[in-house]
Design an enzyme around this catalytic site. Structure first.
Site, PDB file in Angstrom:
ATOM      1  N   SER A 166       0.831  -1.207   0.000  1.00 33.84           N
ATOM      2  CA  SER A 166       0.000   0.000   0.000  1.00 33.84           C
ATOM      3  C   SER A 166       0.869   1.261   0.000  1.00 33.84           C
ATOM      4  CB  SER A 166      -0.965  -0.044   1.195  1.00 33.84           C
ATOM      5  OG  SER A 166      -1.975   0.922   1.078  1.00 33.84           O
TER       6      SER A 166
ATOM      7  N   HIS B  47      -7.321  -6.060   0.952  1.00 35.79           N
ATOM      8  CA  HIS B  47      -6.138  -5.233   1.201  1.00 35.79           C
ATOM      9  C   HIS B  47      -5.370  -5.669   2.454  1.00 35.79           C
ATOM     10  CE1 HIS B  47      -4.075  -1.502   0.032  1.00 35.79           C
ATOM     11  NE2 HIS B  47      -3.982  -1.154   1.298  1.00 35.79           N
TER      12      HIS B  47
ATOM     13  N   ASP C 126     -10.166  -5.797  -3.194  1.00 34.58           N
ATOM     14  CA  ASP C 126      -9.591  -4.715  -2.394  1.00 34.58           C
ATOM     15  C   ASP C 126     -10.445  -3.456  -2.550  1.00 34.58           C
ATOM     16  OD1 ASP C 126      -8.005  -2.531  -1.482  1.00 34.58           O
ATOM     17  OD2 ASP C 126      -6.154  -3.605  -1.950  1.00 34.58           O
TER      18      ASP C 126
END
Length: 286
Positions: free
Chosen positions: A151, A264, A229
């Site tokens: 991320s 995620h 996600d």
């Protein structure tokens, strides 16, 4: 620079060290995790993978939930898990939101007050921390280093790799923020850390922009993104923009995998961690 060992934990035949040290770049005590595989010794130096975590995370998240140590032990690779920002500076506003300030250093050197004095995570990750580690731990091979991240940390891994040719043997990323100048997370962070007077200057910290000027002959980058996600669906990650920039630049070698149904979280990361260890190993042991 002296490290203080807060804990030593047996893991896959090696040891996971929970460390702290006083960092001059950030002006505060920084915590991190370091995994040393069983094959490591001063006489047998091992290569090193830096794993950069995402928003709200610390150096503990990857070490405790990422499942990197299994593959690292098998390959004979150390893993460094740094923190994501300075801590405890008591800067007004740094704890007001989860996606800016504490836990959200974005792996850049801030230029806007009041963050410019301490939010220097780029210098910390690329210079101060590795120099300190390679000095304190003779079993680490500072000439063989790779980088990965998730991320915000995927943004960090990609940009630091592209900004510093030759510093890292390889790069990979899980659900990275690949085009921060075009997404809400990046726009918020860059406005706060750089100001909005020179948005053109933001591009120096954007992987999609940086890859256009990459001088190497081939990019071998592994990126995994989960189709489930929510942040991908919301347009925070924009991997398609990065892929398009690579294609238009004529570069070869990007492997962008969309993993069906994955979100995620660290369930996603741990599912593909060994693939990323193996990707790094291709270059660290070449």
């Amino acid at each position: 620079m002296a490290f203080t060992t807060k804990a030593t934990i047996a893991s896959f035949g090696g040891k996971l060290l929970k460390l702290t040290h006083n960092a001059s770049t950030t002006g505060c005590e920084m915590a991190l995790n370091l995994y040393i595989p069983p094959s490591a010794s001063a006489a047998h130096k091992v290569p090193v993978l830096f794993y950069l975590a995402g928003l709200t995370c610390t150096g503990d998240n990857g070490a405790e939930k990422g499942f990197f140590q299994y593959g690292a032990s098998q390959k004979g690779m150390a893993v460094v898990y740094p923190d994501t920002s300075p801590r405890g500076l008591k800067i007004a506003g740094e704890d007001d939101s989860w996606d800016f300030g504490t836990g959200a250093g974005f792996y850049i050197n801030a230029t806007k007050a009041p963050y410019a004095s301490n939010y220097k995570m780029e210098s910390y990750i690329t210079s101060e921390l590795p120099q300190a580690l390679f000095s304190a731990f003779p079993e680490l091979d500072g000439s063989r280093v790779s980088i990965s991240g998730h991320s915000m940390g995927g943004h960090g891994a990609l940009t630091l790799f592209l900004k510093n040719p030759g510093m890292y043997k390889s790069v990979s990323a899980f659900a990275p923020i690949t085009n921060p100048t075009k997404c809400p997370w990046g726009e918020k962070a860059f406005t706060g850390y750089f100001g909005d007077e020179d948005k053109e200057g933001w591009k120096k910290h954007d992987a999609t922009e940086l890859v256009k000027g990459w001088k190497g002959e081939r990019l071998d980058i592994l990126i995994d993104v989960g189709t489930g996600d929510n942040f991908y669906k919301q347009g925070q990650l924009l991997p398609e923009n990065f892929e398009k920039a690579v294609q238009e630049s004529g570069k070869q070698g990007l492997v962008l995998r969309y993993q069906d149904g994955y979100d995620h979280s660290y369930f996603f990361i741990s599912s593909f961690a060994t693939d990323h260890i193996n990707h790094a190993a291709k270059y660290l042991f070449a």
